[in-house]
Scaffold this motif. Structure first.
Motif, PDB file in Angstrom:
ATOM      1  N   THR A 171       0.805  -1.230   0.000  1.00  0.00           N
ATOM      2  CA  THR A 171       0.000   0.000   0.000  1.00  0.00           C
ATOM      3  C   THR A 171       0.839   1.282   0.000  1.00  0.00           C
ATOM      4  OG1 THR A 171      -0.136   0.074   2.430  1.00  0.00           O
ATOM      5  CG2 THR A 171      -1.862  -1.158   1.273  1.00  0.00           C
ATOM      6  N   MET A 172       2.149   1.182   0.201  1.00  0.00           N
ATOM      7  CA  MET A 172       2.951   2.392   0.396  1.00  0.00           C
ATOM      8  C   MET A 172       3.886   2.657  -0.784  1.00  0.00           C
ATOM      9  SD  MET A 172       3.791   1.936   4.455  1.00  0.00           S
ATOM     10  CE  MET A 172       2.453   1.448   5.560  1.00  0.00           C
ATOM     11  N   ASP A 173       3.987   3.925  -1.154  1.00  0.00           N
ATOM     12  CA  ASP A 173       4.891   4.315  -2.239  1.00  0.00           C
ATOM     13  C   ASP A 173       6.324   4.432  -1.741  1.00  0.00           C
ATOM     14  OD1 ASP A 173       2.918   5.004  -4.505  1.00  0.00           O
ATOM     15  OD2 ASP A 173       2.112   6.119  -2.788  1.00  0.00           O
ATOM     16  N   TYR A 174       6.467   4.936  -0.520  1.00  0.00           N
ATOM     17  CA  TYR A 174       7.797   5.136   0.055  1.00  0.00           C
ATOM     18  C   TYR A 174       7.764   4.770   1.546  1.00  0.00           C
ATOM     19  CZ  TYR A 174       6.665   9.142  -3.104  1.00  0.00           C
ATOM     20  OH  TYR A 174       6.163   9.962  -4.081  1.00  0.00           O
ATOM     21  N   ILE A 175       8.906   4.345   2.039  1.00  0.00           N
ATOM     22  CA  ILE A 175       9.089   4.185   3.490  1.00  0.00           C
ATOM     23  C   ILE A 175      10.426   4.806   3.858  1.00  0.00           C
ATOM     24  CG2 ILE A 175       9.439   2.570   5.414  1.00  0.00           C
ATOM     25  CD1 ILE A 175       7.625   0.585   3.959  1.00  0.00           C
ATOM     26  N   ILE A 176      10.426   5.625   4.889  1.00  0.00           N
ATOM     27  CA  ILE A 176      11.676   6.107   5.460  1.00  0.00           C
ATOM     28  C   ILE A 176      11.870   5.369   6.776  1.00  0.00           C
ATOM     29  CG2 ILE A 176      10.617   8.171   6.530  1.00  0.00           C
ATOM     30  CD1 ILE A 176      13.333   9.585   5.723  1.00  0.00           C
ATOM     31  N   ASP A 177      12.961   4.627   6.873  1.00  0.00           N
ATOM     32  CA  ASP A 177      13.226   3.753   8.010  1.00  0.00           C
ATOM     33  C   ASP A 177      14.194   4.457   8.959  1.00  0.00           C
ATOM     34  OD1 ASP A 177      13.805   1.748   9.790  1.00  0.00           O
ATOM     35  OD2 ASP A 177      14.586   0.327   8.306  1.00  0.00           O
ATOM     36  N   THR A 178      13.681   4.901  10.108  1.00  0.00           N
ATOM     37  CA  THR A 178      14.490   5.664  11.061  1.00  0.00           C
ATOM     38  C   THR A 178      14.971   4.826  12.229  1.00  0.00           C
ATOM     39  OG1 THR A 178      12.656   6.359  12.503  1.00  0.00           O
ATOM     40  CG2 THR A 178      13.036   7.665  10.502  1.00  0.00           C
ATOM     41  N   VAL A 179      14.716   3.531  12.203  1.00  0.00           N
ATOM     42  CA  VAL A 179      15.004   2.664  13.356  1.00  0.00           C
ATOM     43  C   VAL A 179      16.518   2.462  13.501  1.00  0.00           C
ATOM     44  CG1 VAL A 179      14.620   0.395  14.380  1.00  0.00           C
ATOM     45  CG2 VAL A 179      12.783   1.518  13.100  1.00  0.00           C
ATOM     46  N   SER A 180      17.036   2.703  14.705  1.00  0.00           N
ATOM     47  CA  SER A 180      18.479   2.582  14.931  1.00  0.00           C
ATOM     48  C   SER A 180      18.863   1.256  15.573  1.00  0.00           C
ATOM     49  CB  SER A 180      18.983   3.745  15.803  1.00  0.00           C
ATOM     50  OG  SER A 180      18.306   3.758  17.044  1.00  0.00           O
ATOM     51  N   ALA A 181      17.877   0.426  15.899  1.00  0.00           N
ATOM     52  CA  ALA A 181      18.146  -0.908  16.446  1.00  0.00           C
ATOM     53  C   ALA A 181      18.136  -1.929  15.310  1.00  0.00           C
ATOM     54  CB  ALA A 181      17.090  -1.275  17.486  1.00  0.00           C
ATOM     55  N   VAL A 182      18.745  -3.085  15.538  1.00  0.00           N
ATOM     56  CA  VAL A 182      18.718  -4.154  14.544  1.00  0.00           C
ATOM     57  C   VAL A 182      17.265  -4.612  14.357  1.00  0.00           C
ATOM     58  CG1 VAL A 182      19.462  -6.513  14.037  1.00  0.00           C
ATOM     59  CG2 VAL A 182      21.060  -4.893  15.062  1.00  0.00           C
ATOM     60  N   HIS A 183      16.813  -4.693  13.110  1.00  0.00           N
ATOM     61  CA  HIS A 183      15.425  -5.052  12.838  1.00  0.00           C
ATOM     62  C   HIS A 183      15.316  -5.680  11.453  1.00  0.00           C
ATOM     63  CE1 HIS A 183      16.098  -1.096  11.079  1.00  0.00           C
ATOM     64  NE2 HIS A 183      15.050  -1.279  10.299  1.00  0.00           N
ATOM     65  N   ALA A 184      14.181  -6.325  11.199  1.00  0.00           N
ATOM     66  CA  ALA A 184      13.961  -7.014   9.926  1.00  0.00           C
ATOM     67  C   ALA A 184      13.503  -6.025   8.854  1.00  0.00           C
ATOM     68  CB  ALA A 184      12.923  -8.110  10.103  1.00  0.00           C
ATOM     69  N   LEU A 185      14.084  -6.124   7.665  1.00  0.00           N
ATOM     70  CA  LEU A 185      13.679  -5.282   6.544  1.00  0.00           C
ATOM     71  C   LEU A 185      12.562  -5.908   5.716  1.00  0.00           C
ATOM     72  CD1 LEU A 185      17.145  -4.034   5.203  1.00  0.00           C
ATOM     73  CD2 LEU A 185      15.524  -2.790   6.659  1.00  0.00           C
ATOM     74  N   ALA A 186      12.457  -7.245   5.743  1.00  0.00           N
ATOM     75  CA  ALA A 186      11.477  -7.935   4.893  1.00  0.00           C
ATOM     76  C   ALA A 186      10.047  -7.430   5.102  1.00  0.00           C
ATOM     77  CB  ALA A 186      11.551  -9.439   5.113  1.00  0.00           C
ATOM     78  N   PRO A 187       9.582  -7.241   6.350  1.00  0.00           N
ATOM     79  CA  PRO A 187       8.212  -6.735   6.516  1.00  0.00           C
ATOM     80  C   PRO A 187       8.015  -5.355   5.912  1.00  0.00           C
ATOM     81  CG  PRO A 187       9.048  -7.652   8.581  1.00  0.00           C
ATOM     82  CD  PRO A 187      10.210  -7.559   7.651  1.00  0.00           C
ATOM     83  N   LEU A 188       9.034  -4.502   5.996  1.00  0.00           N
ATOM     84  CA  LEU A 188       8.926  -3.159   5.425  1.00  0.00           C
ATOM     85  C   LEU A 188       8.864  -3.219   3.907  1.00  0.00           C
ATOM     86  CD1 LEU A 188      11.463  -1.187   7.679  1.00  0.00           C
ATOM     87  CD2 LEU A 188       8.978  -1.390   7.948  1.00  0.00           C
ATOM     88  N   ILE A 189       9.711  -4.047   3.314  1.00  0.00           N
ATOM     89  CA  ILE A 189       9.707  -4.193   1.856  1.00  0.00           C
ATOM     90  C   ILE A 189       8.349  -4.698   1.378  1.00  0.00           C
ATOM     91  CG2 ILE A 189      10.754  -5.464  -0.066  1.00  0.00           C
ATOM     92  CD1 ILE A 189      13.402  -5.372   1.561  1.00  0.00           C
ATOM     93  N   GLY A 190       7.729  -5.567   2.182  1.00  0.00           N
ATOM     94  CA  GLY A 190       6.410  -6.107   1.835  1.00  0.00           C
ATOM     95  C   GLY A 190       5.313  -5.057   1.825  1.00  0.00           C
TER      96      GLY A 190
END
Length: 359
Positions: free
Chosen positions: A247-266
């Motif tokens: 549903t999203m055109d863009y995401i800006i990822d500001t998280v400074s802790a280790v986290h999964a990228l796959a859910p964001l890409i989805g």
């Protein structure tokens, strides 16, 4: 024999420094250079507390050179200018961000991208042109090359405007560069902290639909009703993630802790862009299949040049964008760092340097 920080330069200065990886800060007398022809001397009034400051005082990135005086979200008043400085005058309110120098001659500098110069000089923990170390804004004054000083707009408050000098430009620059500013498009903001809450405000000012993506359900009310986000997704809730997929055109990822990228890409649409600006201290895993099958892009960005930083400040002043802050005194800094490590701040600590730093 090397001179002590207090004897390196003619001007006596007082600040707070960390001396080892415990990260504990305490009073620290040191010195700064005399104001040269191209310099501006600034009395520090306010200084934001960036998450980078926490990483540096604890040497979490492995590059800290102790002692370290942090602080790169500095707002103050000009007290002296060099004879070749025409842009600033005594009494002007100004800002100093993440860098205080560069080579000024390379290709990136010529493109007003001093932040990517191979010889960039950071505001603290960096070797200066004279090989002495830079010290930041947790101090009563600073001397800076005028080319790395920005004018603070009249209607922008000094205290809540200070974090824009790092957090503001860190989200503004990638939104401009990656074309994440088209009104009506859908922006996801991952992480609602010092960077994320400003990304929400800037996104709305660009006319975007903004969704906050967070692990903390408790932040939903504040995200929507206080910061102006349109919707909220709890990233640990599979049902909410599934409903928001594609549903999203863009995401800006500001998280400074280790986290999964796959859910964001989805969450991205076809041709969607994920831009990371947080700096986890360990590598993240990047799944390639969803990038290839969705023609998606993952990029990064690091602050912005001085010209763009001034543009960002003027934009924020025009749209009444400031940081949500908790104003603290200098001697509260160690408690503030402990709270920052636990994300216990809404959303940026700012030190009232001018009224609380005393020897």
């Amino acid at each position: 024999m090397a001179k002590s920080p207090e004897e390196e330069h003619p001007q006596k200065v007082f600040g707070w420094a960390a001396r080892d990886s415990s990260g504990s800060l305490s009073p620290f007398p040191f010195s700064r250079r005399e104001n040269a022809d191209g310099d501006v001397t600034i009395k520090v009034l306010y200084c934001g507390v960036c998450h980078s400051d926490l990483h540096f005082v604890k040497n979490e990135w492995g590059i800290t050179n102790y002692p370290i005086v942090p602080g790169h979200e500095i707002v103050g008043v000009v007290t002296k200018t060099g004879k070749s400085v025409t842009k600033f005058n005594k009494g002007d309110r100004v800002g100093v961000g993440v860098m205080v120098g560069s080579c000024n001659t390379c290709e990136t500098c010529q493109q007003d991208l001093e932040n990517y110069c191979p010889k960039v000089i950071f505001t603290y923990n960096s070797p200066n042109h004279d090989k002495t170390k830079t010290y930041g804004g947790y101090s009563d004054m600073i001397v800076v090359d005028h080319r790395f000083v920005v004018r603070f707009p009249d209607n922008l408050p000094s205290d809540s405007g200070a974090p824009l000098l790092c957090a503001g430009i860190t989200v503004y620059s990638p939104m401009k560069y990656y074309g994440m500013t088209e009104p009506g498009k859908h922006l996801g903001v991952a992480g609602l902290g010092g960077l994320g809450h400003i990304a929400v405000k800037i996104g709305k000012a660009f006319g975007l639909k903004v969704t906050v993506i967070s692990t903390s359900p408790a932040k939903e009310d504040e995200a929507i009703n206080r910061l102006g986000a349109d919707s909220f997704v709890v990233s640990t809730d599979p049902a909410q993630l599934k409903a928001a997929m594609g549903t999203m055109d863009y995401i800006i990822d500001t998280v400074s802790a280790v986290h999964a990228l796959a859910p964001l890409i989805g969450l991205l649409k076809l041709n969607g862009k994920l831009v990371t600006v947080g700096l986890p201290n360990k590598p993240l895993e990047l799944p390639i299949f969803p990038l290839v099958l969705g023609r998606k892009l993952v990029g990064g960005s690091d602050i912005g040049g001085i010209k763009e930083t001034q543009e960002m400040l003027d934009f924020c002043a025009k749209h009444n964008i400031t940081s949500e802050i908790e104003l603290i005194k200098m001697d509260y800094i160690n408690t503030a760092m402990e709270r920052l490590a636990k994300s216990d701040v809404r959303y940026r600590f700012v030190i009232d340097v001018g009224n609380s730093l005393s020897q």
